[in-house]
Design a protein around this motif. Structure first.
Motif, short mmCIF file in Angstrom:
data_model
loop_
_atom_site.label_atom_id
_atom_site.label_comp_id
_atom_site.label_asym_id
_atom_site.label_seq_id
_atom_site.Cartn_x
_atom_site.Cartn_y
_atom_site.Cartn_z
N ILE A 175 -0.72 9.99 4.01
CA ILE A 175 -1.59 8.96 4.58
C ILE A 175 -1.13 8.65 6.00
O ILE A 175 0.05 8.76 6.32
CB ILE A 175 -1.61 7.67 3.73
N GLU A 187 2.12 6.12 -7.19
CA GLU A 187 0.93 6.45 -7.97
C GLU A 187 0.12 7.60 -7.38
O GLU A 187 -0.16 8.59 -8.06
CB GLU A 187 0.04 5.20 -8.09
N ASP A 188 -0.24 7.49 -6.13
CA ASP A 188 -1.13 8.48 -5.52
C ASP A 188 -0.50 9.87 -5.47
O ASP A 188 -1.17 10.88 -5.70
CB ASP A 188 -1.52 8.03 -4.11
N LEU A 189 0.80 9.92 -5.19
CA LEU A 189 1.47 11.22 -5.10
C LEU A 189 1.52 11.95 -6.45
O LEU A 189 1.67 13.17 -6.49
CB LEU A 189 2.89 11.05 -4.56
N LYS A 190 1.41 11.20 -7.53
CA LYS A 190 1.39 11.84 -8.85
C LYS A 190 0.14 12.71 -9.02
O LYS A 190 0.17 13.74 -9.69
CB LYS A 190 1.43 10.78 -9.95
N GLN A 191 -0.94 12.26 -8.42
CA GLN A 191 -2.21 12.98 -8.54
C GLN A 191 -2.38 14.04 -7.45
O GLN A 191 -2.93 15.11 -7.69
CB GLN A 191 -3.37 11.97 -8.46
N ARG A 192 -1.88 13.71 -6.25
CA ARG A 192 -2.05 14.63 -5.11
C ARG A 192 -0.71 14.78 -4.40
O ARG A 192 -0.41 14.06 -3.45
CB ARG A 192 -3.11 14.08 -4.15
N ASN A 204 0.82 -1.21 0.00
CA ASN A 204 0.00 0.00 0.00
C ASN A 204 0.86 1.27 0.00
O ASN A 204 0.54 2.24 -0.69
CB ASN A 204 -0.93 0.00 1.22
N HIS A 249 -0.62 15.28 -0.63
CA HIS A 249 -1.43 14.34 0.15
C HIS A 249 -0.53 13.43 0.98
O HIS A 249 0.56 13.06 0.56
CB HIS A 249 -2.28 13.51 -0.81
N TRP A 287 2.40 1.77 -3.44
CA TRP A 287 1.41 2.29 -4.39
C TRP A 287 1.21 3.79 -4.16
O TRP A 287 1.16 4.57 -5.12
CB TRP A 287 0.08 1.56 -4.23
N TYR A 288 1.11 4.18 -2.91
CA TYR A 288 0.92 5.59 -2.60
C TYR A 288 2.11 6.42 -3.10
O TYR A 288 1.94 7.47 -3.73
CB TYR A 288 0.77 5.77 -1.09
#
Length: 225
Positions: free
Chosen positions: A142, A132-137, A125, A140, A128-129
């Motif tokens: 977690i 992937e997730d940091l590319k969008q936000r 997890n 952000h 992935w964050y």
């Protein structure tokens, strides 16, 4: 591998000496991590060091993957037999620490498997964050809630930067903190230098300081004689 840990190349055929040396290594090292069982090794390391889970999370994306033409080659039974003879000390070293790792894991009890499953899911997890997730936000973060094995912690951009850093960059930063002189003293002896040592009838060495001290010892003997 055995040579990297200080075993002399000229002792490759002396299995009794190799067994004695590996027993000394077992005594010196509380734990040796195995790449093939990295998750198990890291969870055990966390427990032995009383660290938190955040201290041993690693990236699931490989950083040093290389493509070689012989990667898909399957050796014959004869080739494997010859390899085991040629690398007998390395096989003994690996088998010893492989058994040692699983003995230590077994001693941890059934709770170890639960933590291992938790660690693997958490690592997946977080990776992935970070990828992937940091590319969008980009701003952000977690929060990883407290578990039976670790207190709550936050995963943010800075944390991701740490686990995504390549090995050579980490090594560069570590070496920059050491003095140049100290690094030179503990530099690795080149293979050609060890070949010259063998030709002269000298033992082989891993570190330059060991070779330097040996040469100084010979010079003292020459002056004495």
């Amino acid at each position: 591998m055995a040579f990297d840990l200080g075993y002399p190349t000229e002792g490759a055929d002396d299995m009794e000496a190799a067994e004695r040396y590996i027993k000394e290594l077992e005594h010196d090292f509380t734990l040796v991590l195995l790449l093939e069982h990295l998750d198990e090794s890291l969870v055990l390391l966390r427990r032995l060091m009383c660290w938190e889970t955040r201290d041993v999370v690693c990236d699931t994306v490989p950083k040093n993957a290389r493509n070689y033409s012989y990667k898909s080659y399957i050796p014959t039974a004869e080739e494997m037999t010859n390899l085991r003879k040629w690398k007998a000390v390395d096989y003994l070293l690996y088998d010893t620490f492989n058994r040692s790792l699983w003995r230590k894991i077994e001693a941890q009890g059934p709770d170890f498997k639960k933590e291992l499953d938790y660690y693997r899911e958490l690592k997946k997890n977080i990776s992935w964050y970070c990828h992937e997730d940091l590319k969008q936000r980009s701003n952000h973060s977690i929060v990883v809630k407290a578990s039976n094995w670790s207190p709550q912690f936050v995963v943010d951009k800075e944390y991701c930067r740490g686990i995504k850093t390549r090995e050579w960059i980490l090594m560069r930063d570590i070496r920059q903190k050491a003095s140049w002189k100290e690094e030179r003293r503990w530099g690795i002896v080149l293979p050609i230098e060890n070949v010259r040592s063998i030709i002269k009838g000298w033992p082989t060495f891993k570190y330059k300081i060991e070779l330097t001290n040996y040469e100084k010892g010979l010079q003292k003997e020459t002056k004495t004689n």
